[in-house]
Scaffold this active site. Structure first.
Site, mmCIF file in Angstrom:
data_model
loop_
_atom_site.group_PDB
_atom_site.id
_atom_site.type_symbol
_atom_site.label_atom_id
_atom_site.label_comp_id
_atom_site.label_asym_id
_atom_site.label_seq_id
_atom_site.Cartn_x
_atom_site.Cartn_y
_atom_site.Cartn_z
ATOM 1 N N LEU A 4 0.840 -1.202 0.000
ATOM 2 C CA LEU A 4 0.000 0.000 0.000
ATOM 3 C C LEU A 4 0.875 1.252 0.000
ATOM 4 C CD1 LEU A 4 -2.538 -1.077 2.778
ATOM 5 C CD2 LEU A 4 -2.940 -1.045 0.304
ATOM 6 N N ASP A 56 2.362 -6.070 2.688
ATOM 7 C CA ASP A 56 2.871 -5.099 3.661
ATOM 8 C C ASP A 56 3.354 -5.746 4.956
ATOM 9 O OD1 ASP A 56 2.508 -2.267 2.663
ATOM 10 O OD2 ASP A 56 0.540 -3.080 2.203
ATOM 11 N N HIS A 80 0.070 7.330 9.921
ATOM 12 C CA HIS A 80 -0.041 6.917 11.321
ATOM 13 C C HIS A 80 0.442 8.036 12.251
ATOM 14 C CE1 HIS A 80 0.392 2.514 9.882
ATOM 15 N NE2 HIS A 80 -0.809 2.623 10.411
ATOM 16 N N CYS A 129 7.979 0.920 12.004
ATOM 17 C CA CYS A 129 7.097 -0.069 11.356
ATOM 18 C C CYS A 129 7.740 -1.445 11.245
ATOM 19 C CB CYS A 129 6.746 0.370 9.944
ATOM 20 S SG CYS A 129 6.618 2.119 9.729
#
Ligand code: CIR
Length: 264
Positions: free
Chosen positions: A23, A65, A168, A255
């Site tokens: 994404l 992802d 985020h 992440c």
């Protein structure tokens, strides 16, 4: 007073060949898998250099992802909570992570509400509270459910807001130590860090706000010299890691791992 940035363990997942379908908010090019694998290896070396045990999970091709493991769980000393990612293509990643956390924690809980969505990238755990940013991926129902799940572990949640157009909450901020946050101006301007010492990313270097404090290191994306110098002069031990390929998918340093000390 350092459980929010001192960790014995981290979990990472190898990037899969399907990462090219990951994404992204804006298409700025297809990530190069070989380059991403090299950056990922450097990242793991940096985590391990602090003495932590790093568990490297195999790539999962079904989830493009899935290298961004942070979004699948919240790991606290008392236990872990499996998230419910708000991106439909990522929902199944949480179930993939659950057994690995059950192997390390005796108490693993789960966000289950059909209307609850929450991703780890929206959660910043500090020494005194857990900040959760509402975003396109994290909604009020998810935050309410998480609040209930962690209250008997003694954690207080505070709902905050991720700036519009930002993926985020932690895309725009990082914890540097028990008192200090690295933040973009646009996020700090919301007032959500009142009471903390805030260091601001240099103008034009907002993309490095997603950095991590991991034991003695501050691990930041390479290519942001003014902010690097600011952190260096503030006394942090900075380690830069290439992030050009993950950045094409809106990913950064936080992440790529779950960071925790089970039972600690
Ligand atoms: C996504 O849009 O979900 C991924 N391409 C990037 C996730 C980054 N994760 C994070 O900031 N915690």
């Amino acid at each position: 007073m350092d459980a929010s940035y001192r960790f014995t363990h981290a979990i990472t997942r190898k990037p899969s060949a399907s990462i090219t379908a990951g994404l992204r908010a804006v298409d700025i090019g297809t990530p190069d898998l070989v380059k991403m694998q090299a950056h990922h290896a450097d990242y793991i070396t940096a985590l391990r250099s602090t003495g932590a045990k790093v568990i490297e999970l195999d790539a999962t091709e079904a989830f493009p992802d899935s290298v961004f493991v942070e979004d699948t769980a919240l790991c606290l000393p008392q236990g872990a909570v499996i998230m419910r990612p708000g991106a439909p293509s990522r929902l199944g990643e949480a179930a993939e992570m659950a057994p690995h956390l059950r192997a390390l924690y005796s108490d693993v809980r789960q966000i289950t509400g059909a209307e609850s969505f929450i991703e780890g990238g929206d959660i910043l755990t500090t020494e005194t509270e857990i900040l959760v940013g509402r975003s396109a991926r994290t909604n009020a129902a998810g935050i309410i459910e998480l609040t209930a799940l962690v209250s008997d572990w003694g954690h207080k949640l505070r709902e905050v807001f991720t700036p519009p157009g930002v993926l985020h909450f932690k895309t725009d901020c990082s914890l540097l130590d028990a008192e200090t946050i690295l933040s973009t101006d646009r996020l700090a301007a919301s007032g959500c860090f009142a009471g903390y010492r805030v260091l601001h990313t240099a103008p034009g270097e907002e993309a490095c706000a997603n950095t991590i404090r991991f034991n003695d290191l501050v691990i930041m994306p390479a290519g942001f010299p003014k902010t690097r110098d600011l952190l260096d002069h503030a006394g942090y031990k900075v380690q830069e890691i290439g992030n050009s390929e993950c950045a094409k998918l809106d990913g950064g340093m936080s992440c790529l791992s779950l960071r925790f000390s089970p039972g600690g």
